[in-house]
Write a protein that holds these residues in place. Structure first.
Motif, PDB file in Angstrom:
ATOM      1  N   HIS A 188       0.832  -1.209   0.000  1.00  0.00           N
ATOM      2  CA  HIS A 188       0.000   0.000   0.000  1.00  0.00           C
ATOM      3  C   HIS A 188       0.865   1.258   0.000  1.00  0.00           C
ATOM      4  CE1 HIS A 188      -3.570   2.421   0.705  1.00  0.00           C
ATOM      5  NE2 HIS A 188      -2.926   3.039   1.677  1.00  0.00           N
ATOM      6  N   ILE A 189       1.841   1.318   0.897  1.00  0.00           N
ATOM      7  CA  ILE A 189       2.738   2.475   0.969  1.00  0.00           C
ATOM      8  C   ILE A 189       3.518   2.629  -0.335  1.00  0.00           C
ATOM      9  CG2 ILE A 189       4.814   3.373   2.104  1.00  0.00           C
ATOM     10  CD1 ILE A 189       2.503   3.759   3.868  1.00  0.00           C
ATOM     11  N   TYR A 190       4.017   1.523  -0.836  1.00  0.00           N
ATOM     12  CA  TYR A 190       4.817   1.555  -2.062  1.00  0.00           C
ATOM     13  C   TYR A 190       4.009   2.135  -3.221  1.00  0.00           C
ATOM     14  CZ  TYR A 190       8.111  -0.097  -5.646  1.00  0.00           C
ATOM     15  OH  TYR A 190       9.007  -0.174  -6.682  1.00  0.00           O
ATOM     16  N   ASN A 191       2.785   1.659  -3.385  1.00  0.00           N
ATOM     17  CA  ASN A 191       1.959   2.124  -4.493  1.00  0.00           C
ATOM     18  C   ASN A 191       1.605   3.605  -4.355  1.00  0.00           C
ATOM     19  OD1 ASN A 191       1.996  -0.402  -5.654  1.00  0.00           O
ATOM     20  ND2 ASN A 191       0.030  -1.027  -4.801  1.00  0.00           N
ATOM     21  N   LEU A 192       1.487   4.081  -3.138  1.00  0.00           N
ATOM     22  CA  LEU A 192       1.151   5.484  -2.920  1.00  0.00           C
ATOM     23  C   LEU A 192       2.314   6.418  -3.241  1.00  0.00           C
ATOM     24  CD1 LEU A 192      -0.862   5.466   0.450  1.00  0.00           C
ATOM     25  CD2 LEU A 192      -1.736   6.092  -1.813  1.00  0.00           C
ATOM     26  N   TYR A 193       3.539   6.029  -2.859  1.00  0.00           N
ATOM     27  CA  TYR A 193       4.616   7.019  -2.815  1.00  0.00           C
ATOM     28  C   TYR A 193       5.897   6.672  -3.572  1.00  0.00           C
ATOM     29  CZ  TYR A 193       1.692   8.896   0.932  1.00  0.00           C
ATOM     30  OH  TYR A 193       0.651   9.397   1.649  1.00  0.00           O
ATOM     31  N   ALA A 194       6.076   5.448  -4.029  1.00  0.00           N
ATOM     32  CA  ALA A 194       7.369   5.048  -4.598  1.00  0.00           C
ATOM     33  C   ALA A 194       7.740   5.818  -5.857  1.00  0.00           C
ATOM     34  CB  ALA A 194       7.381   3.550  -4.887  1.00  0.00           C
ATOM     35  N   LYS A 195       6.751   6.320  -6.585  1.00  0.00           N
ATOM     36  CA  LYS A 195       7.057   7.084  -7.796  1.00  0.00           C
ATOM     37  C   LYS A 195       7.299   8.559  -7.499  1.00  0.00           C
ATOM     38  CE  LYS A 195       4.620   4.060 -11.034  1.00  0.00           C
ATOM     39  NZ  LYS A 195       3.549   3.954 -12.069  1.00  0.00           N
ATOM     40  N   ARG A 196       7.093   8.937  -6.232  1.00  0.00           N
ATOM     41  CA  ARG A 196       7.220  10.350  -5.875  1.00  0.00           C
ATOM     42  C   ARG A 196       8.487  10.639  -5.078  1.00  0.00           C
ATOM     43  NH1 ARG A 196       1.337  11.508  -3.337  1.00  0.00           N
ATOM     44  NH2 ARG A 196       2.184  13.614  -3.070  1.00  0.00           N
ATOM     45  N   LYS A 197       8.915   9.672  -4.241  1.00  0.00           N
ATOM     46  CA  LYS A 197      10.029   9.895  -3.333  1.00  0.00           C
ATOM     47  C   LYS A 197      10.860   8.625  -3.179  1.00  0.00           C
ATOM     48  CE  LYS A 197       9.096  14.141  -2.151  1.00  0.00           C
ATOM     49  NZ  LYS A 197      10.058  15.251  -2.324  1.00  0.00           N
ATOM     50  N   PRO A 198      12.152   8.764  -2.800  1.00  0.00           N
ATOM     51  CA  PRO A 198      12.899   7.571  -2.381  1.00  0.00           C
ATOM     52  C   PRO A 198      12.167   6.928  -1.206  1.00  0.00           C
ATOM     53  CG  PRO A 198      14.349   9.475  -2.595  1.00  0.00           C
ATOM     54  CD  PRO A 198      12.943   9.999  -2.688  1.00  0.00           C
ATOM     55  N   ILE A 199      12.148   5.622  -1.184  1.00  0.00           N
ATOM     56  CA  ILE A 199      11.332   4.923  -0.195  1.00  0.00           C
ATOM     57  C   ILE A 199      12.143   3.821   0.468  1.00  0.00           C
ATOM     58  CG2 ILE A 199      10.375   3.287  -1.882  1.00  0.00           C
ATOM     59  CD1 ILE A 199       7.649   3.689  -0.384  1.00  0.00           C
ATOM     60  N   PHE A 200      11.911   3.611   1.766  1.00  0.00           N
ATOM     61  CA  PHE A 200      12.607   2.538   2.460  1.00  0.00           C
ATOM     62  C   PHE A 200      11.775   2.038   3.630  1.00  0.00           C
ATOM     63  CE2 PHE A 200      13.431   5.932   5.202  1.00  0.00           C
ATOM     64  CZ  PHE A 200      14.450   5.773   6.122  1.00  0.00           C
ATOM     65  N   ILE A 201      12.136   0.864   4.104  1.00  0.00           N
ATOM     66  CA  ILE A 201      11.511   0.308   5.291  1.00  0.00           C
ATOM     67  C   ILE A 201      12.346   0.793   6.463  1.00  0.00           C
ATOM     68  CG2 ILE A 201      10.925  -1.826   6.508  1.00  0.00           C
ATOM     69  CD1 ILE A 201      10.574  -2.998   3.571  1.00  0.00           C
ATOM     70  N   SER A 202      11.831   1.776   7.165  1.00  0.00           N
ATOM     71  CA  SER A 202      12.621   2.497   8.155  1.00  0.00           C
ATOM     72  C   SER A 202      12.810   1.716   9.443  1.00  0.00           C
ATOM     73  CB  SER A 202      12.002   3.863   8.446  1.00  0.00           C
ATOM     74  OG  SER A 202      10.603   3.775   8.619  1.00  0.00           O
ATOM     75  N   GLU A 203      11.977   0.740   9.704  1.00  0.00           N
ATOM     76  CA  GLU A 203      12.210  -0.233  10.767  1.00  0.00           C
ATOM     77  C   GLU A 203      11.236  -1.378  10.594  1.00  0.00           C
ATOM     78  OE1 GLU A 203       9.997   0.484  14.767  1.00  0.00           O
ATOM     79  OE2 GLU A 203      10.948   2.397  14.268  1.00  0.00           O
ATOM     80  N   GLY A 204      11.640  -2.552  11.065  1.00  0.00           N
ATOM     81  CA  GLY A 204      10.738  -3.693  10.975  1.00  0.00           C
ATOM     82  C   GLY A 204      11.436  -4.989  11.324  1.00  0.00           C
ATOM     83  N   GLY A 205      10.656  -6.048  11.343  1.00  0.00           N
ATOM     84  CA  GLY A 205      11.197  -7.355  11.652  1.00  0.00           C
ATOM     85  C   GLY A 205      10.089  -8.393  11.707  1.00  0.00           C
ATOM     86  N   ILE A 206      10.506  -9.637  11.857  1.00  0.00           N
ATOM     87  CA  ILE A 206       9.590 -10.772  11.943  1.00  0.00           C
ATOM     88  C   ILE A 206       9.904 -11.516  13.236  1.00  0.00           C
ATOM     89  CG2 ILE A 206       8.827 -12.900  10.815  1.00  0.00           C
ATOM     90  CD1 ILE A 206       9.832 -11.621   8.157  1.00  0.00           C
ATOM     91  N   SER A 207       8.914 -11.632  14.096  1.00  0.00           N
ATOM     92  CA  SER A 207       9.133 -12.204  15.424  1.00  0.00           C
ATOM     93  C   SER A 207       9.204 -13.729  15.362  1.00  0.00           C
ATOM     94  CB  SER A 207       8.007 -11.786  16.364  1.00  0.00           C
ATOM     95  OG  SER A 207       8.165 -12.397  17.633  1.00  0.00           O
ATOM     96  N   TYR A 208      10.119 -14.297  16.153  1.00  0.00           N
ATOM     97  CA  TYR A 208      10.265 -15.752  16.190  1.00  0.00           C
ATOM     98  C   TYR A 208       9.489 -16.384  17.342  1.00  0.00           C
ATOM     99  CZ  TYR A 208      13.819 -14.757  19.763  1.00  0.00           C
ATOM    100  OH  TYR A 208      14.472 -14.301  20.884  1.00  0.00           O
TER     101      TYR A 208
END
Length: 280
Positions: A188-208
């Motif tokens: 959702h975020i990617y489709n909204l903004y990736a063509k307008r600005k540099p984009i990154f996953i500023s924090e995240g993870g997958i819990s074990y």
């Protein structure tokens, strides 16, 4: 926050050296949290290590006292000037996850936008060469994300917080297995903004850990981690960075386990996942 890679009290070892040893790969950027009102100089040891190791810093500046404390004054101007003088590439992430009800700067998009623009203007004036201003919602809820967008003139990079914790209700087969794809939460975020600005996953993870049963789900987490890092460049090639939240904590009596050094299965998956040439 990972004691295996950072000696916060004694200073005997630092994450800029130990995290690459743990993961088998030099990393290009590290994230720090700080609170509005604390001086930039408190981060001097991090800045020095970043400069010595050729890495960037993402600084999450959080107005824990609410948006009313955010003003254009000597504190903000001094912070921006000190950041400029550091010479380190800095991603200044102000008041992130504003679309969620767990932060004190949510609920008033108009005021949020006013304060974000204020902060962005100051950093663009005082630190135009080495500080990028980051606007970074959480991946959920999605219905109000656009309400908080300050505008292209005030945002240099788009970030997003992206987490997965085992949830067996996310199973279309109703067999009690979490079949959700960590990467799809980013769409959702990617489709909204990736063509307008540099984009990154500023924090995240997958819990074990599945917190509701206090049960290890390390194989699930390892599979999803490898799937995420290997698929990301194919589906979302405009992504410029990914930051793993290397910590475990308890929030609202719910455990969240993302610390790589605490689980060999997840650590092995991460090592494999970031080995490819897409990541630097």
């Amino acid at each position: 926050n990972d004691p295996e890679v950072h000696d916060a009290k004694g200073g005997k070892f630092f994450y800029t050296e130990k995290f690459p040893e743990l993961t088998g790969r030099k990393h290009a950027i590290y994230m720090l949290y700080t609170v509005w009102g604390r001086p930039f100089e408190e981060l001097s040891s991090h800045v020095a290590r970043a400069k010595a190791n050729g890495t960037a810093l993402q600084i999450a500046l959080q107005p824990m006292g609410g948006l009313d404390e955010v003003t254009d004054g000597e504190y903000l101007r001094g912070y921006a000037r000190a950041a400029a003088a550091s010479g380190v590439p800095i991603f200044l992430r102000f008041a992130n996850e504003m679309n969620g009800n767990w932060v004190p700067w949510t609920g008033d998009p108009e005021t949020y936008i006013e304060k974000f623009r204020l902060v962005a203007d100051v950093f663009h004036q005082e630190a135009p060469n080495n500080v990028a201003v980051v606007w970074a919602p959480n991946d959920i809820p999605v219905h109000n994300i656009e309400d908080y967008y300050p505008g292209d003139a005030y945002v240099d990079w788009i970030g997003v917080s992206l987490y997965s914790i085992y949830n067996p209700s996310l199973d279309p087969l109703q067999a009690g297995v979490d079949r959700s794809n960590h990467l799809q939460k980013f769409e959702h975020i990617y489709n909204l903004y990736a063509k307008r600005k540099p984009i990154f996953i500023s924090e995240g993870g997958i819990s074990y850990v599945y917190p509701e049963e206090n049960r290890l789900v390390e194989e699930w987490a390892a599979y999803r981690t490898k799937e995420f890092y290997k698929t990301l460049p194919m589906l979302y090639p405009a992504v410029k960075a990914v930051i793993w939240f290397d910590a475990s904590k308890v929030e609202v009596e719910r455990e969240k386990h993302f610390m790589l050094s605490a689980n060999e299965t997840l650590l092995a998956a991460y090592r494999e996942a970031v080995r490819g040439p897409f990541y630097v």
